[in-house]
Design an enzyme around this catalytic site. Structure first.
Site, short mmCIF file in Angstrom:
data_model
loop_
_atom_site.label_atom_id
_atom_site.label_comp_id
_atom_site.label_asym_id
_atom_site.label_seq_id
_atom_site.Cartn_x
_atom_site.Cartn_y
_atom_site.Cartn_z
N ARG A 71 0.83 -1.21 0.00
CA ARG A 71 0.00 0.00 0.00
C ARG A 71 0.87 1.26 0.00
O ARG A 71 1.92 1.29 0.66
CB ARG A 71 -0.94 0.01 1.22
CG ARG A 71 -1.98 -1.06 1.13
CD ARG A 71 -3.07 -0.96 2.16
NE ARG A 71 -3.78 -2.24 2.23
CZ ARG A 71 -4.72 -2.62 1.37
NH1 ARG A 71 -5.11 -1.81 0.40
NH2 ARG A 71 -5.29 -3.82 1.48
N ASP A 72 0.40 2.26 -0.71
CA ASP A 72 1.10 3.55 -0.75
C ASP A 72 1.03 4.18 0.64
O ASP A 72 0.01 4.15 1.32
CB ASP A 72 0.44 4.46 -1.79
CG ASP A 72 1.30 5.66 -2.13
OD1 ASP A 72 1.82 5.72 -3.26
OD2 ASP A 72 1.44 6.56 -1.27
N ILE A 73 2.15 4.78 1.05
CA ILE A 73 2.24 5.37 2.38
C ILE A 73 1.37 6.63 2.47
O ILE A 73 0.98 7.04 3.59
CB ILE A 73 3.71 5.71 2.70
CG1 ILE A 73 3.95 5.81 4.19
CG2 ILE A 73 4.18 6.99 2.00
CD1 ILE A 73 5.43 5.84 4.57
N VAL A 111 9.82 8.70 -6.70
CA VAL A 111 10.69 7.58 -6.36
C VAL A 111 11.21 6.96 -7.66
O VAL A 111 10.42 6.53 -8.51
CB VAL A 111 9.95 6.52 -5.51
CG1 VAL A 111 10.88 5.35 -5.19
CG2 VAL A 111 9.41 7.14 -4.22
N HIS A 124 7.09 2.20 -10.73
CA HIS A 124 5.98 1.64 -9.96
C HIS A 124 4.69 1.98 -10.66
O HIS A 124 4.56 3.05 -11.26
CB HIS A 124 5.98 2.17 -8.53
CG HIS A 124 6.20 3.64 -8.41
ND1 HIS A 124 7.45 4.20 -8.51
CD2 HIS A 124 5.32 4.65 -8.24
CE1 HIS A 124 7.34 5.52 -8.39
NE2 HIS A 124 6.06 5.82 -8.22
N MET A 125 3.73 1.08 -10.52
CA MET A 125 2.40 1.31 -11.05
C MET A 125 1.49 1.60 -9.86
O MET A 125 1.46 0.83 -8.90
CB MET A 125 1.93 0.06 -11.80
CG MET A 125 0.55 0.20 -12.39
SD MET A 125 0.18 -1.31 -13.29
CE MET A 125 1.20 -1.06 -14.73
N HIS A 126 0.79 2.74 -9.91
CA HIS A 126 -0.21 3.06 -8.89
C HIS A 126 -1.52 2.38 -9.28
O HIS A 126 -1.98 2.55 -10.42
CB HIS A 126 -0.46 4.56 -8.83
CG HIS A 126 0.72 5.40 -8.44
ND1 HIS A 126 0.90 5.89 -7.17
CD2 HIS A 126 1.78 5.85 -9.15
CE1 HIS A 126 2.01 6.62 -7.12
NE2 HIS A 126 2.56 6.60 -8.30
P1 DGP Z 1 5.51 8.77 -7.68
O1 DGP Z 1 5.15 10.23 -7.49
O2 DGP Z 1 4.79 8.18 -8.86
O3 DGP Z 1 7.00 8.54 -7.73
O4 DGP Z 1 4.94 8.02 -6.40
C1 DGP Z 1 5.72 7.58 -5.33
C2 DGP Z 1 4.76 7.04 -4.30
O5 DGP Z 1 5.52 6.27 -3.38
C3 DGP Z 1 4.05 8.12 -3.50
O6 DGP Z 1 2.64 8.02 -3.76
C4 DGP Z 1 4.34 7.79 -2.05
C5 DGP Z 1 4.92 6.39 -2.12
N1 DGP Z 1 5.97 6.12 -1.14
C6 DGP Z 1 7.14 6.81 -1.00
N2 DGP Z 1 7.88 6.29 -0.02
C7 DGP Z 1 7.18 5.22 0.46
C8 DGP Z 1 7.44 4.27 1.49
O7 DGP Z 1 8.46 4.29 2.17
N3 DGP Z 1 6.49 3.32 1.70
C9 DGP Z 1 5.34 3.27 0.97
N4 DGP Z 1 4.46 2.29 1.27
N5 DGP Z 1 5.06 4.15 -0.01
C10 DGP Z 1 5.97 5.12 -0.25
#
Ligand code: DGP
Length: 116
Positions: free
Chosen positions: A30-32, A97, A101-103
């Site tokens: 899951r996204d943080i 990041v 990654h795919m959301h």
């Molecule tokens: P993007 O903007 O597409 O690079 O999205 C990066 C996503 O990664 C953002 O929605 C927050 C998520 N994210 C960043 N760090 C972490 C982490 O340490 N854990 C989790 N679960 N998600 C993270």
């Protein structure tokens, strides 16, 4: 050679994060900072910094990301209502990041695709 991000540590569980799925090619969690009731990230285990760095040999992995998205959408109960899959690239795409990654976003009617 791209530098590792926090996502590599999550894949290896050096930073403990509950995984929703993991196999030899991809990992999902899951996204943080969720932008929708369901917000899951599906990532390749292999470090690929941006979609600009994808090569033909990655096609199996990229396909797996979509089949895993489909499976998770079903498990999360959002398949029928629908969802959105997004991959951001570099600064104009809003990538934060640098490990592709795919959301997977869903759980409510999402807004317009872009707010420019
Ligand atoms: P993007 O903007 O597409 O690079 O999205 C990066 C996503 O990664 C953002 O929605 C927050 C998520 N994210 C960043 N760090 C972490 C982490 O340490 N854990 C989790 N679960 N998600 C993270």
């Amino acid at each position: 050679m791209a530098e590792e991000t926090i996502f590599s540590k999550i894949i290896r569980q050096e930073i403990p994060t509950p995984l929703l799925y993991q196999d030899d090619l991809v990992t999902a969690f899951r996204d943080i900072s969720p932008k929708a009731p369901i917000h899951i990230l599906i990532i390749p285990n292999k470090l690929i910094a941006t979609t600009n760095d994808v090569v033909e040999d990655d096609e199996l992995t990229l396909g797996r990301m979509i089949t895993v998205a489909k499976k998770l959408a079903f498990e999360e109960g959002i398949s029928d209502d629908g969802y959105r899959l997004i991959m951001n690239c570099n600064s104009h795409g809003g990538q934060e990041v640098y490990h592709i990654h795919m959301h997977l976003l869903g759980g409510k009617r999402l807004g317009p695709m872009l707010s420019v």
